[in-house]
Design a protein around this motif. Structure first.
Motif, PDB file in Angstrom:
ATOM      1  N   UNK A   1       0.757  -1.034   0.160  1.00 41.92           N
ATOM      2  CA  UNK A   1       0.162   0.086   0.115  1.00 41.92           C
ATOM      3  C   UNK A   1       0.888   1.275   0.059  1.00 41.92           C
ATOM      4  N   UNK A   2       1.913   1.197   0.949  1.00 40.83           N
ATOM      5  CA  UNK A   2       2.801   2.657   0.861  1.00 40.83           C
ATOM      6  C   UNK A   2       3.528   2.591  -0.454  1.00 40.83           C
ATOM      7  N   UNK A   3       3.986   1.352  -0.863  1.00 43.17           N
ATOM      8  CA  UNK A   3       4.841   1.144  -2.067  1.00 43.17           C
ATOM      9  C   UNK A   3       4.212   2.105  -3.161  1.00 43.17           C
TER      10      UNK A   3
ATOM     11  N   UNK B   1      -9.450  -4.407   3.489  1.00 41.81           N
ATOM     12  CA  UNK B   1      -8.997  -3.044   2.816  1.00 41.81           C
ATOM     13  C   UNK B   1      -7.999  -2.374   3.645  1.00 41.81           C
ATOM     14  N   UNK B   2      -7.177  -1.713   3.042  1.00 38.79           N
ATOM     15  CA  UNK B   2      -6.275  -0.770   3.742  1.00 38.79           C
ATOM     16  C   UNK B   2      -6.433   0.598   3.040  1.00 38.79           C
ATOM     17  N   UNK B   3      -6.965   1.644   3.823  1.00 39.65           N
ATOM     18  CA  UNK B   3      -7.185   3.003   3.473  1.00 39.65           C
ATOM     19  C   UNK B   3      -6.188   4.015   4.056  1.00 39.65           C
TER      20      UNK B   3
ATOM     21  N   UNK C   1      -5.523  -0.028  -5.521  1.00 39.54           N
ATOM     22  CA  UNK C   1      -4.708  -1.087  -5.889  1.00 39.54           C
ATOM     23  C   UNK C   1      -5.069  -2.367  -5.417  1.00 39.54           C
ATOM     24  N   UNK C   2      -4.926  -3.468  -6.061  1.00 37.42           N
ATOM     25  CA  UNK C   2      -5.189  -4.632  -5.672  1.00 37.42           C
ATOM     26  C   UNK C   2      -3.870  -5.486  -5.140  1.00 37.42           C
ATOM     27  N   UNK C   3      -4.095  -6.090  -3.911  1.00 38.27           N
ATOM     28  CA  UNK C   3      -2.896  -6.920  -3.306  1.00 38.27           C
ATOM     29  C   UNK C   3      -3.257  -8.459  -3.363  1.00 38.27           C
ATOM     30  N   UNK C   4      -2.377  -9.000  -4.197  1.00 39.98           N
ATOM     31  CA  UNK C   4      -2.753 -10.616  -4.629  1.00 39.98           C
ATOM     32  C   UNK C   4      -2.287 -11.319  -3.277  1.00 39.98           C
ATOM     33  N   UNK C   5      -3.493 -12.134  -2.801  1.00 31.59           N
ATOM     34  CA  UNK C   5      -3.148 -13.205  -2.031  1.00 31.59           C
ATOM     35  C   UNK C   5      -3.204 -14.586  -2.499  1.00 31.59           C
ATOM     36  N   UNK C   6      -2.268 -15.223  -2.203  1.00 31.92           N
ATOM     37  CA  UNK C   6      -2.316 -16.651  -2.796  1.00 31.92           C
ATOM     38  C   UNK C   6      -2.440 -17.787  -1.823  1.00 31.92           C
TER      39      UNK C   6
END
Length: 400
Positions: A143-145, A196-198, A236-241
C-alpha cells in the motif's frame, strides 16, 4: 495526549450470519466454533497480532454477548495493552436512543472518534467471518509502495464462483480499473476478500460524503469503493495466494473444517511461526477407550471416545459411545453421541444429544438424487430421539 499508531484495524463482527441458520440463532457468526478449539474470530485477531498490529476495534451488533465475553480483555491474543489493545465497539448511542449500524461503511463512520484518538495514517478494515492466515504487514508495505488511497486484498476464484464476490479488473501495475459487486456475468476472477487498507485522511472524507447521501446503502463494496473509483483515486489490488475461505454458509463452514484434515491443503493449525490464538478452557486430556477407532481426525481435550471416528473434527468435552459412528462431520463442544448412532456429513452444534441408533445425514453416494444431498445440521442443545432419522440437507432447530 494522542496515542499515535501507524495503522489501526477495524474488525467487522456484527453480522447476523443468517445463512448459517440454527448455528447463529443465539450467537454472532464470528463466535461460531471452528477447527476443534477455535472460533472464527480467532483468525483475524491472531493475524493482527502476528502482523504487529496491536490496536483493534471489534464492531459488534447481532447477539454480541457470547462474542464479547469470549474476547474479554484480549489477553489470549496478547491484546491486553495499555497503549492500544482490543476494544469492543457496539453501535454508538446518541442522546436517548441508540442507532444500529446500517452497513459496513456506516459502522466505521459511527466509530470515527475511536479511530481518531490513535491518529493513524492507515486503517485496516477486516471481516470477522473468514478463515485464513495473512501477514498484513506485507499488504501495508505494498500500500505504501504504491502510495495508494485504497488497497483491496484479492484472491483468484473459479469463474463459476465469481458472481458471489466483488470482482476487479486490473492493469499490469495492479491498479484497479474496474470494480463490480457480485456481477451476474463476471469478466474477471480477481475477487475482493473484504480486506481493505485506506489512508485514514481519505477514508474519513468518503465516509462523511457517504453518510450525507440518503440513497447510499452505507456499504464499502456497493458505495465507498465505487465512489472512489469514480473519482479516480489511487486504487490497487494486493494479490493473496494462501488459503482463504468465507465461512458464511453451512457448506463452506463444514468444508473449511474438513480442509484442516486435508494434508494437501495449506491450512496448518500447528504452525508455530504463525500461531492461531484462542481462549480455550484448561481441560484434562481426551480419553480413548479400547473399542474406539479413530482415523484422520482432530480430537480435542476433555473428550470421551469409545466409538468410531473418521475424518471428523471433534471439539472439547464431546462424548461418543461404543458402536457409534461419526464420519466426515463436525461435532461442537459438549455434544453427546450415544451408542449405535450414525452421524455422517453433518454439523452437530454445542450440547446437542444424538440418542441411541439415531441416523444423521448420509454419504453423497447413498443419496438417490445428488441435488437433494447436503450437510445435515443439528442445532444447539437439540435432542434427536432414539431411532430418529435426519436426512441430508435437513436442519433441526428444536428437539422433536
Amino acid at each position: 495526549m494522542s496515542l499515535k499508531k501507524e495503522c489501526v484495524a477495524m474488525l467487522l463482527a456484527g453480522g447476523q450470519g443468517s445463512r448459517l441458520y440454527v448455528l447463529t440463532k443465539d450467537v454472532a457468526k464470528p463466535a461460531v466454533p471452528f477447527g476443534g478449539k477455535y472460533r472464527i474470530i480467532d483468525f483475524p485477531l491472531s493475524n493482527c497480532v502476528n502482523s504487529g498490529i496491536d490496536t483493534v476495534g471489534v464492531l459488534t451488533q447481532y447477539q454480541p454477548l457470547e462474542l464479547n465475553a469470549y474476547i474479554g480483555n484480549g489477553q489470549p491474543w496478547d491484546l491486553d495493552r495499555l497503549n492500544g489493545g482490543v476494544y469492543i465497539l457496539p453501535p454508538y448511542v446518541k442522546g436517548i436512543a441508540g442507532e444500529w449500524y446500517r452497513g459496513t461503511a456506516n459502522a466505521i463512520y459511527q466509530n470515527k472518534q475511536f479511530v481518531e484518538q490513535f491518529n493513524p495514517e492507515y486503517v485496516l478494515i477486516l471481516s470477522g467471518d473468514h478463515i485464513y492466515k495473512m501477514d498484513y504487514r506485507k499488504m501495508l508495505a505494498f500500500h505504501k509502495e504504491k502510495d495508494a488511497d485504497c488497497t483491496i486484498a484479492v484472491i483468484d476464484v473459479p469463474i463459476e464462483e465469481a458472481s458471489r464476490f466483488g470482482i476487479m479488473t486490473l492493469m499490469p501495475d495492479d491498479s484497479i480499473c474496474g470494480f463490480e459487486e457480485k456481477p451476474k456475468k463476471p469478466t474477471s476472477t480477481k475477487a475482493s476478500m473484504g480486506i481493505y487498507i485506506f489512508k485514514w485522511s481519505k477514508l474519513k472524507h468518503y465516509l462523511d460524503m457517504d453518510e450525507s447521501n440518503r440513497k447510499s446503502s452505507k456499504d464499502f463494496g456497493k458505495d465507498i469503493i465505487p465512489k472512489m473509483m469514480q473519482d479516480d483515486q489511487r486504487m490497487f489490488a494486493y494479490g493473496f495466494d494462501g488459503y482463504w475461505k468465507d465461512v458464511g454458509t453451512i457448506e463452506s463452514l463444514w468444508q473449511a473444517n474438513m480442509d484442516i484434515l486435508d494434508k494437501n491443503i495449506s491450512l496448518n493449525m500447528n504452525d508455530t511461526n504463525w500461531k492461531i490464538y484462542s481462549r480455550s478452557p484448561v481441560l484434562p486430556p481426551h480419553f480413548v477407550g479400547k473399542s474406539a477407532k479413530i482415523s484422520d481426525s482432530i480430537i480435542t481435550e476433555g473428550c470421551y471416545i469409545n466409538g468410531e471416528v473418521r475424518f471428523s473434527v471433534i471439539f472439547r468435552s464431546v462424548e461418543i459411545e461404543k458402536n457409534a459412528i461419526v464420519k466426515d462431520s463436525v461435532i461442537m463442544p459438549g455434544a453427546y453421541i450415544k451408542k449405535g448412532a450414525i452421524v455422517k456429513y453433518a454439523i452437530i452444534a454445542e450440547d446437542a444429544i444424538i440418542e441411541e441408533n439415531a441416523i444423521i445425514g448420509s454419504d453423497p453416494a447413498d443419496c438417490e438424487n445428488v441435488e437433494d444431498w447436503g450437510i445435515a445440521v443439528i442445532g444447539k442443545g437439540v435432542t434427536i430421539k432414539s431411532g430418529q432419522i435426519v436426512k441430508p440437507n435437513e436442519m433441526i432447530e428444536f428437539s422433536l
